[in-house]
Design a protein around this motif. Structure first.
Motif, short mmCIF file in Angstrom:
data_model
loop_
_atom_site.label_atom_id
_atom_site.label_comp_id
_atom_site.label_asym_id
_atom_site.label_seq_id
_atom_site.Cartn_x
_atom_site.Cartn_y
_atom_site.Cartn_z
N LEU A 167 0.81 -1.23 0.00
CA LEU A 167 0.00 0.00 0.00
C LEU A 167 0.84 1.27 0.00
O LEU A 167 0.61 2.19 -0.79
CB LEU A 167 -0.90 -0.04 1.26
N PHE A 188 -3.68 -3.66 -7.63
CA PHE A 188 -4.07 -4.67 -6.65
C PHE A 188 -3.93 -4.17 -5.22
O PHE A 188 -4.20 -4.91 -4.28
CB PHE A 188 -3.22 -5.94 -6.82
N VAL A 192 -6.08 4.31 -3.19
CA VAL A 192 -6.77 5.00 -4.28
C VAL A 192 -5.72 5.86 -4.99
O VAL A 192 -5.16 6.77 -4.39
CB VAL A 192 -7.92 5.88 -3.74
N ARG A 194 -4.02 8.59 -7.42
CA ARG A 194 -4.29 9.88 -8.06
C ARG A 194 -3.32 10.05 -9.22
O ARG A 194 -2.13 10.29 -9.02
CB ARG A 194 -4.10 11.02 -7.05
N ALA A 203 -9.03 -0.93 -10.47
CA ALA A 203 -8.66 -1.40 -9.13
C ALA A 203 -9.24 -2.80 -8.91
O ALA A 203 -10.40 -3.04 -9.22
CB ALA A 203 -9.19 -0.45 -8.07
N ARG B 32 -13.62 3.51 1.47
CA ARG B 32 -13.32 4.93 1.43
C ARG B 32 -13.66 5.58 2.78
O ARG B 32 -12.90 6.40 3.29
CB ARG B 32 -14.15 5.55 0.30
N LEU B 35 -11.16 4.85 5.47
CA LEU B 35 -9.96 5.65 5.25
C LEU B 35 -10.18 7.08 5.76
O LEU B 35 -9.37 7.62 6.52
CB LEU B 35 -9.62 5.67 3.75
N ALA B 52 -13.78 10.03 -5.50
CA ALA B 52 -12.57 9.22 -5.67
C ALA B 52 -12.87 7.92 -6.42
O ALA B 52 -11.99 7.30 -6.98
CB ALA B 52 -11.94 8.90 -4.32
N TYR B 113 -3.36 -11.08 2.92
CA TYR B 113 -4.13 -9.94 2.49
C TYR B 113 -4.84 -9.38 3.73
O TYR B 113 -5.83 -9.93 4.20
CB TYR B 113 -5.13 -10.44 1.46
N ARG B 114 -4.34 -8.27 4.25
CA ARG B 114 -4.84 -7.81 5.55
C ARG B 114 -6.32 -7.43 5.50
O ARG B 114 -7.03 -7.50 6.49
CB ARG B 114 -4.01 -6.65 6.08
N GLN B 209 -10.68 -8.13 -15.41
CA GLN B 209 -10.24 -6.79 -15.05
C GLN B 209 -9.12 -6.27 -15.95
O GLN B 209 -9.08 -5.10 -16.28
CB GLN B 209 -9.83 -6.75 -13.57
#
Lengths: 226, 226
Positions: A167, A188, A192, A194, A203, B32, B35, B52, B113-114, B209
């Motif tokens: 991340l 992956f 998000v 920018r 995503a 989102r 976050l 976003a 994968y947290r 994807q």
């Protein structure tokens, strides 16, 4: 003069503009068609195409209208024609040199994912910041340091980048990819991104799919509509 | 009497029935919101939530109407309330013991994968058919043989299964999971699974994807609508 002669349906007027949801379904139809074609099926109906995917006949026909008039009433679609047309609309009737940044378990899984190569997504280079990984070869591909991005991308003409970094590194690496010429990023990470509007980002968030499953299992009576 | 008094909007009459697309967006809003909440934002507007993700204000409000009337015009939504409401609708306000079958690179990536654990998806057991993997411990979890499925599932009460086996093994393993009590399968294989209608399946196809990305990059002028 019939109504159709006066005003063609919107799909035929503008066949090249499917929605994102339609693009997703076209991918699934393609997968199903290729399977049926391998099994020797030459003609497919909208019902056959939709049933395994839980999509109605009407929706299938509506989606396929984006490809132009390929269906024959009562006969169906010729599988090879339909496969070629979908590949054309999706832009996978060509080769997509792709780079991957972040060589962990997910990257190793993706490199061996046979579906990518079958669809023209060809991994041409790997990148990582870990000195222990740099210089290693994975499935025939060298792991480059991040600093080599501009040179490697200029040489390989890669247009797509797959991001499997932690991340914290995602935004910086994505910017470096774009600076080096990448026009599309498969992200992956949960970050998000920018990026300039000319760069396309898709995503992949695996928790979304597990949440969808939990929702479906938790609501035994729910009829989930598309 | 206003029109609204006579006939509440459909969403309020039946708030518990979001579409699959809405469920997907609720997951993204949740991500989102969490976050923003971590960053100290207490109130969020539909605009802030949508921008976003490339979703319009109106779509956000429509989706959130499934949760009941939580928004305050001109003020927005209280982030903690909205987080709790979405978790409730998605069914992740509880714990989901989950098993995984097929311990390869993808499995190892998923175990770390947290996002899964954060959302209550707790891996409780692993299975594989490879004698070299059986008996190993991965992230604190023992790899069991496939034959142990009934006993291990009875003990762990796992309701969800993640399938990361080779294509050829997928249908058989999925049937074994269902026979042992699993009610939902997250299928990472390209195999279309045929299971009883009471069992929910969500297929994850990563090529879909990548194809979406190729489509977006290939159509520079396309405005892709949801």
């Amino acid at each position: 003069m019939s109504k159709n002669d006066e005003a063609p349906p919107a799909d035929l007027l503008n066949p090249a503009k499917p929605s994102r949801a339609t693009v997703g379904r076209l991918s699934l139809y393609l997968r199903r068609l290729e399977l049926l074609h391998r099994e020797g099926v030459a003609k497919v109906s909208s019902r056959l195409l939709g049933e395994a995917l839980g999509v109605s006949d009407a929706q299938v026909r509506k989606d396929l209208a984006h490809l132009g008039a390929l269906g024959h009433p009562g006969i169906g679609y010729a599988a090879p024609d339909l496969i070629a047309a979908i590949r054309g609309v999706l832009g996978i009737d060509r080769d997509w040199p792709t780079v991957l940044v972040g060589v962990g378990h997910l990257a190793r899984a993706l490199l061996r994912y046979r579906g990518f190569a079958e669809r023209g997504f060809r991994f041409v280079a790997l990148f990582d910041s870990d000195p222990e990984k740099i210089g290693q070869t994975l499935d025939g591909l060298l792991v480059h340091p991040l600093e080599a991005m501009p040179a490697v991308l200029a040489e390989t003409h890669a247009e797509l980048g797959v991001l499997t970094v932690p991340l914290e590194a995602a935004q910086g690496v994505a910017e470096a990819l774009v600076a080096a010429g990448v026009r599309g990023v498969l992200n992956f990470t949960p970050q998000v991104l920018r990026l300039p509007p000319s760069v396309r980002v898709v995503a992949v968030d695996l928790t979304v799919q597990l949440e969808q499953l939990a929702f479906l299992v938790g609501e035994p009576t729910a009829s989930v509509d598309e």
